[in-house]
Design a protein around this motif. Structure first.
Motif, short mmCIF file in Angstrom:
data_model
loop_
_atom_site.label_atom_id
_atom_site.label_comp_id
_atom_site.label_asym_id
_atom_site.label_seq_id
_atom_site.Cartn_x
_atom_site.Cartn_y
_atom_site.Cartn_z
N GLU A 1 0.85 -1.19 0.00
CA GLU A 1 0.00 0.00 0.00
C GLU A 1 0.89 1.24 0.00
O GLU A 1 1.70 1.43 0.91
CB GLU A 1 -0.91 0.01 1.24
CG GLU A 1 -1.77 1.26 1.33
CD GLU A 1 -2.58 1.31 2.62
OE1 GLU A 1 -3.10 2.40 2.94
OE2 GLU A 1 -2.70 0.27 3.30
N PRO A 2 0.78 2.11 -1.00
CA PRO A 2 1.64 3.30 -1.06
C PRO A 2 1.50 4.18 0.19
O PRO A 2 0.41 4.35 0.73
CB PRO A 2 1.14 4.03 -2.31
CG PRO A 2 0.56 2.95 -3.16
CD PRO A 2 -0.08 1.98 -2.18
N ILE A 3 2.62 4.71 0.63
CA ILE A 3 2.68 5.57 1.82
C ILE A 3 2.65 7.03 1.37
O ILE A 3 3.49 7.46 0.57
CB ILE A 3 3.96 5.28 2.63
CG1 ILE A 3 3.96 3.82 3.11
CG2 ILE A 3 4.08 6.24 3.81
CD1 ILE A 3 5.29 3.37 3.71
N ALA A 4 1.66 7.77 1.86
CA ALA A 4 1.48 9.18 1.47
C ALA A 4 2.17 10.09 2.48
O ALA A 4 1.84 10.07 3.67
CB ALA A 4 0.00 9.52 1.38
N VAL A 5 3.12 10.88 2.00
CA VAL A 5 3.90 11.77 2.86
C VAL A 5 3.78 13.19 2.33
O VAL A 5 3.78 13.42 1.11
CB VAL A 5 5.39 11.36 2.88
CG1 VAL A 5 6.16 12.17 3.92
CG2 VAL A 5 5.54 9.86 3.16
N LEU A 6 3.68 14.15 3.22
CA LEU A 6 3.58 15.55 2.83
C LEU A 6 4.29 16.41 3.87
O LEU A 6 4.28 16.09 5.05
CB LEU A 6 2.11 15.98 2.72
CG LEU A 6 1.81 17.33 2.07
CD1 LEU A 6 2.19 17.32 0.60
CD2 LEU A 6 0.34 17.69 2.24
#
Length: 347
Positions: A69-74
């Motif tokens: 599952e792609p990890i969303a970082v901001l």
């Protein structure tokens, strides 16, 4: 039946100050309701809206990685930017040293100081209830020795209130990463284009464009993995190279300008929301998802125009007073004005 909110104590007056007893259980909800009526512009942001989610931990991130599952970082640099990132569902909120430019107006990341980063980390930490927070160690705060790096990392956790730290560098930083992780502080590594070292790299240049340079990036990735990093940012590397590196590792890769084959992605929030004036240079990998600058500009311009035209504030933006009280006040002012203007004063 009316409920008294406060109960005077015996001996309740001392030098003109009234001592108040603790609230009764029945009165507390009423006082809580009253306390929500704020008449000042200095009010808190409020509670996040929407469904609350569980706190993201290292275990959460490992589970996402295993499930592909792609990890969303901001990035975020203050309370409002962290608040919206957290409510929008970011897995990791990074207090990046890019705040040197986007929040403090500096030329590059080499200017920002530890104390400035800590101040922004505290602000971000207050807003994030679910996302895993990471603070960027600024240039000069970790390169001298592993002990210096550990001391700085401890400050970021204790004072900055983040859950992990990020630092730039590959093989040469392995001992430093190991020192920090052995102390129980999670480390997000950063390889490829490392902005703090732009002068040594000849500027902001894509890394890994030849077989030899790509192999060096892979060797860096393997070294920081062995040292204990929980994940690694891979910046400005060809997509094919980043994808192969991702397959060779057993920790997540977080891409920024490294293609869609990484375990996750990170962007600078100011860039992707369009919170900058027209004409500003954007790296090729940035996709602009909004136009915050345009929205803010038009809102502020409309406000100025309405102030100049006396259209704002309208009646609905003002606080009421009864006509009797207003007339009484006007009469009292008129009487005082008349008395001041009279050569004899008031009797």
């Amino acid at each position: 039946m009316s409920l008294p909110l406060f109960k005077p104590c015996a001996s309740s007056f001392y030098r003109g100050t009234r001592v108040i007893a603790p609230l009764s259980a029945a009165a507390k909800p009423l006082l809580s309701s009253l306390s929500q009526q704020r008449w000042s512009s200095h009010s808190p942001m409020g509670s996040p809206s929407g469904t609350s989610r569980k706190k993201v931990t290292l275990g959460t991130l490992r589970s996402m990685y295993k499930k592909n599952e792609p990890i969303a970082v901001l990035t975020a640099h203050d309370f409002p930017s962290a608040h919206v990132a957290d409510v929008a569902g970011m897995d990791i909120v990074l207090v990046g040293d890019s705040l040197a430019m986007v929040a403090l107006g500096m030329e590059d990341t080499s200017e920002v100081l530890v104390e400035e980063m800590l101040l922004h980390c505290k602000s971000v930490a207050r807003a994030t209830t679910a996302a895993f927070t990471v603070g960027d160690l600024p240039m000069g705060s970790y390169e001298i020795s592993p002990m210096q790096a550990l001391e700085t990392a401890i400050r970021f956790v204790k004072e900055g209130r983040v859950q992990g730290v990020k630092l730039e560098g590959g093989k040469e930083m392995a001992a430093t990463i190991e020192k920090i992780t052995r102390a129980g502080i999670p480390v997000l590594a950063h390889i490829g284009l490392t902005p703090q070292r732009q002068n040594a790299l000849g500027g902001f240049r894509v890394q890994g464009k030849t077989s030899d340079s790509a192999m060096r990036v892979l060797e860096d990735a393997l070294a920081i993995q062995e040292a204990g990093s929980f994940a690694v940012v891979v910046e400005a590397v060809p997509a094919e190279v980043a994808s192969l590196i991702t397959k060779e590792l057993s920790i997540p890769t977080i891409g920024i300008g490294a293609g869609n084959g990484c375990s996750g992605q990170v962007l600078v929030q100011t860039d992707m929301t369009g919170n900058f004036p027209p004409g500003r240079f954007l790296p090729k990998f940035v996709k602009q998802y909004g136009n915050v600058w345009g929205d803010n500009f038009h809102a502020i311009k409309s406000y100025r125009q309405e102030v100049k035209a006396r259209q704002y504030p309208a009646p609905e933006h003002t606080y009421p007073i009864s006509q009797d009280a207003a007339h009484a006040f006007a009469a009292a002012v008129a009487e005082k004005t008349s008395a001041r203007q009279s050569p004899f004063g008031s009797e």
